[in-house]
Enzyme design. Structure first.
Site, PDB file in Angstrom:
ATOM      1  CD  GLU A  11      25.550 -17.112 -35.045  1.00 23.77           C
ATOM      2  OE1 GLU A  11      26.455 -17.000 -35.851  1.00 23.77           O
ATOM      3  OE2 GLU A  11      24.835 -18.109 -34.999  1.00 23.77           O
ATOM      4  CG  LEU A 164      29.487 -13.864 -32.227  1.00 19.19           C
ATOM      5  CD1 LEU A 164      30.958 -14.252 -32.091  1.00 19.19           C
ATOM      6  CD2 LEU A 164      29.137 -13.679 -33.692  1.00 19.19           C
ATOM      7  CG  ASP A 165      24.161 -20.104 -31.884  1.00 19.08           C
ATOM      8  OD1 ASP A 165      23.080 -19.909 -31.327  1.00 19.08           O
ATOM      9  OD2 ASP A 165      24.654 -21.233 -32.075  1.00 19.08           O
ATOM     10  CE  LYS A 166      26.335 -24.246 -25.251  1.00 20.88           C
ATOM     11  NZ  LYS A 166      25.454 -25.278 -24.654  1.00 20.88           N
TER      12      LYS A 166
END
Length: 350
Positions: A11, A164-166
């Site tokens: 991410e 981790l990305d949103k």
């Protein structure tokens, strides 16, 4: 104290922004001296403006916080500067140094005195940043773990060793003390910590199992996106295999990271022509439509369910690492997130 630059997961890449930088909330004007002629803008600004690191300057450029003497926004860090040019750098107000504890439920997969493994839901940001001052995983961790996380991994990212990305869901490991943080950081750096993801992608990759290799860097056409680049960038490699295919329209793919670059799986799958369903940055085909030609292989009454999926269908299903205290290899598995599982089950029913 400067925060450590984190090792990237699949991410958004950390910029290495430092706490306590001077000049926050102000405008700084800088004129290019003779000795800086021909330098990159990011390097020249970092040299000419005390208190701003080069990575901080790059972040400010990307956010549109730099203007030239004519008032035009400058975003290209590689722009070659000329003597006598002037640039205005607008530095946002500093965020609160210490996030507040918030009682936010966590899906705890495993916990002991050293580590915490959680299944992060889609929609949760990992740590406070501009636009997301609270409601993050860090705020939840501070409430869950109490003062034990203080100072581990930086003021704004206590306990965080990867992210981790949103809108990517799945397994994350958090360090609960300095020993664990150091050990896990070393494993990320040495690439001995294994991370496995599953994604629903458009089309069916051929061959059904393989390795994608290609340096990843900023897209030359859109600075908000990453891309496989022929020059520069960072080495990136992803192993994949098709778990299940649904006709020619879609496939459930398992991906294992050999490296951890910004948006790596999303970029690599799009690069081979099989972008992830719902991906807002990389999910459109050449004609600019989500899913491109692959979407037309779906029955028309059901097509919108996949074309309109509201987030990238990417979930971290597996995590393997050496326990910081015992040295034993520990493995964790998580089922697909409910929204992705629903899509998969629906495809099976067609």
């Amino acid at each position: 104290m400067p925060e450590r630059t984190e090792f990237d997961d699949d991410e958004d890449e950390y910029t290495g922004t430092q706490d306590g930088e001077t000049g926050e909330g102000a405008r700084q004007r800088w004129s290019v001296p003779e000795e800086a002629a021909g330098q990159r803008l990011d390097k020249a600004l970092a040299t000419g403006l005390p208190g701003l690191s080069r990575s901080r300057v790059q972040a400010l450029l990307e956010k549109g916080c730099v203007q030239d003497g004519g008032g035009r926004t400058v975003t290209d860090p590689s722009l070659k500067v000329k003597p006598g040019q002037t640039f205005d750098v607008f530095i946002p107000e500093a965020e609160p140094a210490q996030p507040e504890a918030q009682d936010i439920p966590l899906d705890v997969v495993y916990e002991d005195e050293d580590v915490l493994v959680i299944d992060k839901p889609a929609g949760m940001v990992v740590h406070p940043a501009a636009g997301n001052p609270d409601g993050t995983l860090v705020n939840a961790l501070l409430a869950h773990c109490g003062d034990s996380l203080s100072g581990i991994g930086g003021v704004r990212r206590p306990g965080i060793v990867h992210r981790l990305d949103k809108d990517t869901s799945g397994l994350m490991v958090v360090a609960k003390n300095d020993r664990a943080h150091h050990a896990l950081t070393e494993q990320f750096s040495g690439r001995t910590l294994s991370r496995t993801y599953q994604a629903l992608v458009w089309g069916v990759p051929s061959p059904r199992e393989g390795r994608i290799e290609g340096n990843i860097g900023r897209s030359s056409s859109d600075r908000k996106k990453m891309a496989v680049v022929t020059g520069g960038g960072k080495h990136a490699a992803t192993r994949y295999r098709v778990v299940h295919s649904f006709g020619t329209a879609l496939a459930l793919v398992e991906c294992t990271l050999e490296t951890g670059r910004t948006h790596q799986i999303r970029v690599h799958m799009a690069h081979i022509g099989h972008p992830i369903v719902g991906d807002p940055l990389y999910g459109k085909g050449r004609a600019g439509r989500a899913g491109g030609k692959h979407a037309s292989a779906l029955p028309e009454p059901h097509r919108d369910r996949f074309v309109g999926f509201p987030r990238q269908a990417l979930h971290a299903v597996g995590l393997t690492f050496r326990h910081p205290a015992t040295g034993e290899t520990v493995r964790f598995q998580a089922p697909l997130a409910p929204d992705i599982k629903d899509l998969s089950d629906f495809l099976e029913s067609l």
